[in-house]
Structure formats: C-alpha cells, structure tokens
Enzyme design. Structure first.
Site, PDB file in Angstrom:
ATOM      1  N   HIS A  23      -9.390  13.825   2.170  1.00  8.95           N
ATOM      2  CA  HIS A  23      -9.018  14.903   1.426  1.00  8.95           C
ATOM      3  C   HIS A  23      -9.529  16.319   2.301  1.00  8.95           C
ATOM      4  O   HIS A  23     -10.574  16.585   2.479  1.00  8.95           O
ATOM      5  CB  HIS A  23      -9.485  15.205   0.175  1.00  8.95           C
ATOM      6  CG  HIS A  23      -9.218  14.156  -0.731  1.00  8.95           C
ATOM      7  ND1 HIS A  23      -8.323  14.127  -1.859  1.00  8.95           N
ATOM      8  CD2 HIS A  23      -9.428  12.945  -0.973  1.00  8.95           C
ATOM      9  CE1 HIS A  23      -8.352  13.081  -2.538  1.00  8.95           C
ATOM     10  NE2 HIS A  23      -8.927  12.239  -1.919  1.00  8.95           N
ATOM     11  N   ASN A  25     -13.503   9.870  -0.377  1.00  6.41           N
ATOM     12  CA  ASN A  25     -13.928   8.969  -1.436  1.00  6.41           C
ATOM     13  C   ASN A  25     -13.746   7.568  -1.098  1.00  6.41           C
ATOM     14  O   ASN A  25     -13.023   6.953  -0.417  1.00  6.41           O
ATOM     15  CB  ASN A  25     -13.075   8.843  -2.820  1.00  6.41           C
ATOM     16  CG  ASN A  25     -13.040  10.408  -3.225  1.00  6.41           C
ATOM     17  OD1 ASN A  25     -14.227  11.052  -3.120  1.00  6.41           O
ATOM     18  ND2 ASN A  25     -11.973  11.044  -3.843  1.00  6.41           N
ATOM     19  N   HIS A  38      -8.359   7.675   3.764  1.00  5.23           N
ATOM     20  CA  HIS A  38      -7.871   9.166   3.964  1.00  5.23           C
ATOM     21  C   HIS A  38      -9.061  10.034   3.438  1.00  5.23           C
ATOM     22  O   HIS A  38      -9.944   9.921   2.944  1.00  5.23           O
ATOM     23  CB  HIS A  38      -6.809   9.147   2.611  1.00  5.23           C
ATOM     24  CG  HIS A  38      -7.002   8.837   1.306  1.00  5.23           C
ATOM     25  ND1 HIS A  38      -7.261   7.616   0.621  1.00  5.23           N
ATOM     26  CD2 HIS A  38      -7.512   9.943   0.499  1.00  5.23           C
ATOM     27  CE1 HIS A  38      -7.352   7.913  -0.493  1.00  5.23           C
ATOM     28  NE2 HIS A  38      -7.739   9.266  -0.738  1.00  5.23           N
ATOM     29  N   HIS A  44      -6.354   3.108   0.902  1.00  7.11           N
ATOM     30  CA  HIS A  44      -6.078   3.190   2.229  1.00  7.11           C
ATOM     31  C   HIS A  44      -6.729   4.471   2.613  1.00  7.11           C
ATOM     32  O   HIS A  44      -6.799   5.235   2.216  1.00  7.11           O
ATOM     33  CB  HIS A  44      -4.569   3.281   2.408  1.00  7.11           C
ATOM     34  CG  HIS A  44      -3.924   3.875   3.901  1.00  7.11           C
ATOM     35  ND1 HIS A  44      -3.100   2.854   4.501  1.00  7.11           N
ATOM     36  CD2 HIS A  44      -4.261   4.485   4.776  1.00  7.11           C
ATOM     37  CE1 HIS A  44      -2.731   3.586   5.619  1.00  7.11           C
ATOM     38  NE2 HIS A  44      -3.427   4.518   5.785  1.00  7.11           N
ATOM     39  N   CYS A  60       1.085  -1.112   0.130  1.00  6.08           N
ATOM     40  CA  CYS A  60       0.105  -0.022   0.193  1.00  6.08           C
ATOM     41  C   CYS A  60       0.828   1.245   0.000  1.00  6.08           C
ATOM     42  O   CYS A  60       1.886   1.395   0.863  1.00  6.08           O
ATOM     43  CB  CYS A  60      -0.962  -0.128   1.060  1.00  6.08           C
ATOM     44  SG  CYS A  60      -1.799   1.456   1.587  1.00  6.08           S
ATOM     45  N   CYS A  74       0.733   3.249   3.441  1.00  9.63           N
ATOM     46  CA  CYS A  74       1.426   2.427   4.436  1.00  9.63           C
ATOM     47  C   CYS A  74       2.906   2.713   4.224  1.00  9.63           C
ATOM     48  O   CYS A  74       3.425   2.790   5.126  1.00  9.63           O
ATOM     49  CB  CYS A  74       1.271   0.872   4.507  1.00  9.63           C
ATOM     50  SG  CYS A  74      -0.440   0.681   5.087  1.00  9.63           S
ATOM     51  N   HIS A  82      -3.480   0.516   8.652  1.00 11.06           N
ATOM     52  CA  HIS A  82      -4.025   0.244   7.114  1.00 11.06           C
ATOM     53  C   HIS A  82      -5.468  -0.201   7.329  1.00 11.06           C
ATOM     54  O   HIS A  82      -6.011  -1.356   7.873  1.00 11.06           O
ATOM     55  CB  HIS A  82      -3.308  -0.687   6.412  1.00 11.06           C
ATOM     56  CG  HIS A  82      -3.840  -1.085   5.080  1.00 11.06           C
ATOM     57  ND1 HIS A  82      -3.595  -0.183   3.914  1.00 11.06           N
ATOM     58  CD2 HIS A  82      -5.030  -1.934   4.692  1.00 11.06           C
ATOM     59  CE1 HIS A  82      -4.234  -0.537   3.000  1.00 11.06           C
ATOM     60  NE2 HIS A  82      -5.166  -1.775   3.338  1.00 11.06           N
ATOM     61  N   ASP A 131      -1.255  16.479  -0.845  1.00 16.62           N
ATOM     62  CA  ASP A 131      -1.400  15.863  -2.067  1.00 16.62           C
ATOM     63  C   ASP A 131      -0.273  15.936  -3.291  1.00 16.62           C
ATOM     64  O   ASP A 131      -0.047  16.930  -3.581  1.00 16.62           O
ATOM     65  CB  ASP A 131      -2.736  15.698  -2.580  1.00 16.62           C
ATOM     66  CG  ASP A 131      -3.492  14.850  -3.402  1.00 16.62           C
ATOM     67  OD1 ASP A 131      -4.133  14.004  -3.156  1.00 16.62           O
ATOM     68  OD2 ASP A 131      -2.779  14.617  -4.684  1.00 16.62           O
TER      69      ASP A 131
HETATM   70  P1  5GP Z   1      -8.708   9.075  -3.659  1.00 17.88           P
HETATM   71  O1  5GP Z   1      -9.078   9.089  -5.262  1.00 17.88           O
HETATM   72  O2  5GP Z   1      -8.134   7.655  -3.268  1.00 17.88           O
HETATM   73  O3  5GP Z   1      -9.445   9.702  -2.912  1.00 17.88           O
HETATM   74  O4  5GP Z   1      -7.457  10.003  -3.774  1.00 17.88           O
HETATM   75  C1  5GP Z   1      -5.919   9.673  -3.663  1.00 17.88           C
HETATM   76  C2  5GP Z   1      -5.302  10.831  -3.742  1.00 17.88           C
HETATM   77  O5  5GP Z   1      -3.761  10.416  -3.277  1.00 17.88           O
HETATM   78  C3  5GP Z   1      -5.153  11.661  -4.832  1.00 17.88           C
HETATM   79  O6  5GP Z   1      -5.544  12.767  -4.836  1.00 17.88           O
HETATM   80  C4  5GP Z   1      -3.753  11.333  -5.302  1.00 17.88           C
HETATM   81  O7  5GP Z   1      -3.177  12.631  -6.060  1.00 17.88           O
HETATM   82  C5  5GP Z   1      -2.889  11.124  -4.032  1.00 17.88           C
HETATM   83  N1  5GP Z   1      -1.827  10.454  -4.191  1.00 17.88           N
HETATM   84  C6  5GP Z   1      -1.714   9.030  -4.876  1.00 17.88           C
HETATM   85  N2  5GP Z   1      -0.320   8.472  -4.664  1.00 17.88           N
HETATM   86  C7  5GP Z   1       0.309   9.511  -3.967  1.00 17.88           C
HETATM   87  C8  5GP Z   1       1.847   9.755  -3.355  1.00 17.88           C
HETATM   88  O8  5GP Z   1       2.567   8.697  -3.513  1.00 17.88           O
HETATM   89  N3  5GP Z   1       1.970  10.557  -2.792  1.00 17.88           N
HETATM   90  C9  5GP Z   1       0.896  11.676  -2.228  1.00 17.88           C
HETATM   91  N4  5GP Z   1       1.679  12.855  -1.756  1.00 17.88           N
HETATM   92  N5  5GP Z   1      -0.250  11.705  -2.739  1.00 17.88           N
HETATM   93  C10 5GP Z   1      -0.599  10.713  -3.509  1.00 17.88           C
HETATM   94 ZN    ZN Z   2      -2.277   1.025   3.805  1.00 19.28          ZN
END
Ligand code: 5GP
Ligand code: ZN
Length: 115
Positions: free
Chosen positions: A104, A89, A102, A100, A7, A10, A49, A33
């Site tokens: 925003h 989301n 989260h 995982h 992940c 993680c 996780h 982000d």
């Molecule tokens: P989700 O669509 O799952 O709600 O949002 C995932 C968010 O994680 C996205 O806005 C994406 O830009 C961010 N993200 C994905 N991989 C990474 C990463 O390796 N580092 C950081 N800082 N953000 C990430």
């Molecule tokens: Zn995780």
C-alpha cells in the site's frame, strides 16, 4: 510467471477484472485501491503470484527494491508532495486480506479515513 486463477489481483494483472491503473512494467502493476484510506491510495503489486511477504526468495530482492523505489516517484506524479505511508500487511496477524503480495502507498492531505 505464476498465476492463481482464483486470485483477485492475478485477475487484475490479467485484465480479467478492471482497475484504475497508475503504472505498469513487465514485473509490476500499480492501481488505485478500491476502498482508499487516504486521498491517494495505490497498491504496488508484483505481476507474479506470491501469496505473502513470507514467500519472498532471494531472487525477488531486486523486485522488492523496485517496489520501494517506485513509491516516491509515483506519489510525486500523483501530486503527493507532503509525505506518504508505505505498508505491507502479511498473514492473519498482519491483517492481510488479499493473499497476493502488495504494498500500500497512501498519501495526500489529512485527515484520512484510516491509517
Ligand atoms: P490487505 O488488507 O490485503 O493488505 O489489503 C487489500 C487491499 O486491496 C484493501 O485495501 C482493499 O480495499 C483492496 N482491494 C480488494 N479487492 C480489490 C479490487 O478488486 N480492486 C482494487 N482496486 N482493490 C481491491
Ligand atoms: Zn495472485
């Protein structure tokens, strides 16, 4: 604490993948982000996780409350004083990309690229 070696969040929590950290405590990590939608766009991430919001159990209620309570405090510290959005989301129809849990938190002057 549960950890999934495949992940990406993680790996960020473990320090195996770099991130621009904003806040850390024993149960939460907050970082910028990588593809921000807004001038300030951070992700509030539980260190353990949990794949999605569906996986939240009664023992996680206090942690979820702390995630929400942290958002306005961090936004103020980051100079966001005119409002912000919070977003979780969940699953494919919720367009969750990283499995995982989260939250925003997005703010800063309009226009934003998304959201
Ligand atoms: P989700 O669509 O799952 O709600 O949002 C995932 C968010 O994680 C996205 O806005 C994406 O830009 C961010 N993200 C994905 N991989 C990474 C990463 O390796 N580092 C950081 N800082 N953000 C990430
Ligand atoms: Zn995780």
């Amino acid at each position: 604490m549960s950890h999934d070696p495949n992940c990406i969040f993680c790996k960020i929590v473990a320090g195996q993948v770099p991130s621009k950290k904003v806040y850390e405590d024993p149960e939460l990590l907050v970082f910028h982000d990588i593809h921000p939608w807004a001038p300030v766009h951070v992700l509030v991430v539980p260190k353990q996780h949990l794949a999605t919001h569906y996986d939240v159990q009664p023992e996680h209620e206090a942690m979820l409350g702390r995630m929400l309570a942290l958002a306005p405090r961090l936004m103020k510290e980051l100079g966001v004083v005119n409002g912000f959005r919070t977003l979780i989301n969940t699953g494919p129809d919720g367009r969750q990309e990283v499995p995982h849990l989260h939250m925003h938190v997005m703010g800063g002057p309009r226009p934003w690229s998304k959201g």
